[in-house]
Design a protein around this motif. Structure first.
Motif, PDB file in Angstrom:
ATOM      1  N   ALA A  17       0.835  -1.207   0.000  1.00 15.99           N
ATOM      2  CA  ALA A  17       0.000   0.000   0.000  1.00 15.99           C
ATOM      3  C   ALA A  17       0.870   1.257   0.000  1.00 15.99           C
ATOM      4  N   CYS A  18       1.987   1.206   0.728  1.00 17.37           N
ATOM      5  CA  CYS A  18       2.913   2.341   0.736  1.00 17.37           C
ATOM      6  C   CYS A  18       3.506   2.556  -0.660  1.00 17.37           C
ATOM      7  N   CYS A  19       3.842   1.458  -1.330  1.00 16.38           N
ATOM      8  CA  CYS A  19       4.396   1.555  -2.684  1.00 16.38           C
ATOM      9  C   CYS A  19       3.367   2.146  -3.646  1.00 16.38           C
ATOM     10  N   ARG A  20       2.127   1.710  -3.518  1.00 13.16           N
ATOM     11  CA  ARG A  20       1.075   2.243  -4.383  1.00 13.16           C
ATOM     12  C   ARG A  20       0.855   3.729  -4.123  1.00 13.16           C
ATOM     13  N   LYS A  21       0.919   4.128  -2.863  1.00 11.37           N
ATOM     14  CA  LYS A  21       0.725   5.534  -2.513  1.00 11.37           C
ATOM     15  C   LYS A  21       1.862   6.392  -3.063  1.00 11.37           C
ATOM     16  N   VAL A  22       3.112   5.912  -2.944  1.00 15.91           N
ATOM     17  CA  VAL A  22       4.258   6.649  -3.482  1.00 15.91           C
ATOM     18  C   VAL A  22       4.128   6.754  -4.999  1.00 15.91           C
ATOM     19  N   GLU A  62      12.059   0.861  -5.837  1.00 18.93           N
ATOM     20  CA  GLU A  62      12.709  -0.375  -5.405  1.00 18.93           C
ATOM     21  C   GLU A  62      12.310  -0.620  -3.955  1.00 18.93           C
ATOM     22  N   LYS A  63      11.336  -1.525  -3.762  1.00 20.97           N
ATOM     23  CA  LYS A  63      10.778  -1.729  -2.433  1.00 20.97           C
ATOM     24  C   LYS A  63      11.779  -2.371  -1.481  1.00 20.97           C
ATOM     25  N   LYS A  64      12.517  -3.365  -1.954  1.00 25.74           N
ATOM     26  CA  LYS A  64      13.442  -4.076  -1.076  1.00 25.74           C
ATOM     27  C   LYS A  64      14.594  -3.184  -0.615  1.00 25.74           C
ATOM     28  N   GLU A  65      15.068  -2.319  -1.508  1.00 25.30           N
ATOM     29  CA  GLU A  65      16.164  -1.413  -1.142  1.00 25.30           C
ATOM     30  C   GLU A  65      15.662  -0.122  -0.509  1.00 25.30           C
ATOM     31  N   ARG A  66      14.318   0.049  -0.479  1.00 22.82           N
ATOM     32  CA  ARG A  66      13.681   1.250   0.072  1.00 22.82           C
ATOM     33  C   ARG A  66      14.145   2.514  -0.642  1.00 22.82           C
ATOM     34  N   ARG A  67      14.223   2.425  -1.975  1.00 26.76           N
ATOM     35  CA  ARG A  67      14.689   3.565  -2.757  1.00 26.76           C
ATOM     36  C   ARG A  67      13.668   3.937  -3.823  1.00 26.76           C
ATOM     37  N   ILE A  68      13.680   5.218  -4.165  1.00 27.16           N
ATOM     38  CA  ILE A  68      12.874   5.748  -5.255  1.00 27.16           C
ATOM     39  C   ILE A  68      13.828   6.536  -6.153  1.00 27.16           C
ATOM     40  N   LEU A  90       7.020  14.583  -1.142  1.00 28.38           N
ATOM     41  CA  LEU A  90       6.848  13.193  -0.705  1.00 28.38           C
ATOM     42  C   LEU A  90       6.736  13.096   0.808  1.00 28.38           C
ATOM     43  N   GLN A  91       7.577  13.876   1.487  1.00 35.35           N
ATOM     44  CA  GLN A  91       7.595  13.842   2.946  1.00 35.35           C
ATOM     45  C   GLN A  91       6.254  14.308   3.520  1.00 35.35           C
ATOM     46  N   LYS A  92       5.672  15.350   2.948  1.00 36.55           N
ATOM     47  CA  LYS A  92       4.400  15.868   3.455  1.00 36.55           C
ATOM     48  C   LYS A  92       3.245  14.919   3.170  1.00 36.55           C
ATOM     49  N   LYS A  93       3.224  14.346   1.970  1.00 34.01           N
ATOM     50  CA  LYS A  93       2.100  13.489   1.613  1.00 34.01           C
ATOM     51  C   LYS A  93       2.187  12.112   2.250  1.00 34.01           C
ATOM     52  N   MET A  94       3.401  11.575   2.418  1.00 30.99           N
ATOM     53  CA  MET A  94       3.560  10.245   3.003  1.00 30.99           C
ATOM     54  C   MET A  94       3.672  10.288   4.526  1.00 30.99           C
ATOM     55  N   LYS A  95       3.973  11.441   5.068  1.00 36.51           N
ATOM     56  CA  LYS A  95       4.204  11.609   6.513  1.00 36.51           C
ATOM     57  C   LYS A  95       5.321  10.692   6.992  1.00 36.51           C
TER      58      LYS A  95
END
Length: 113
Positions: free
Chosen positions: A19-24, A40-46, A61-66
């Motif tokens: 769900a976090c990946c879909r939101k990003v 890249e979900k496993k490496e936690r990178r965009i 990103l920081q404001k929308k994802m909190k």
């Protein structure tokens, strides 16, 4: 550095679930400045590429994802300091090859054996 420049930025954000990946992905797709992205979900990178300021994308990103967003790497793709108008180096003009004399010289002709 208030101008937007063509660059690729690598950012780290905590992506716990799908769900976090879909939101990003939804947030990044709706940014008009971003041309391409890769999550890249496993490496936690965009990785995002386009004409933007990396700090603006990170703050959005920081404001929308909190969540905390960390900029790992920024690669400038404009090729110069300012913009595209002055950033390119010109190659030297084409030079005609020198014409050699038609008469063969015994000193310069190679020996074919």
């Amino acid at each position: 550095m208030s101008e937007k420049r063509l660059c690729c930025a690598v950012m780290r954000i905590n992506l716990d679930c799908n769900a976090c990946c879909r939101k990003v992905r939804r947030i990044v797709i709706n940014m008009k400045e971003v041309d391409t992205h890769m999550i890249e979900k496993k490496e936690r990178r965009i990785i995002v590429c386009g004409r933007f300021r990396p700090s603006d994308v990170a703050v959005k990103l920081q404001k929308k994802m909190k969540r905390r967003v960390e900029i790992l790497e920024i690669e400038d793709l404009t090729g110069g300091h300012g913009g595209e108008a002055e950033g390119y180096e010109h190659e030297p003009p084409y030079e005609q090859p020198q014409e050699y004399s038609v008469q063969p010289d015994h000193m310069t002709t190679p020996l074919l054996c």
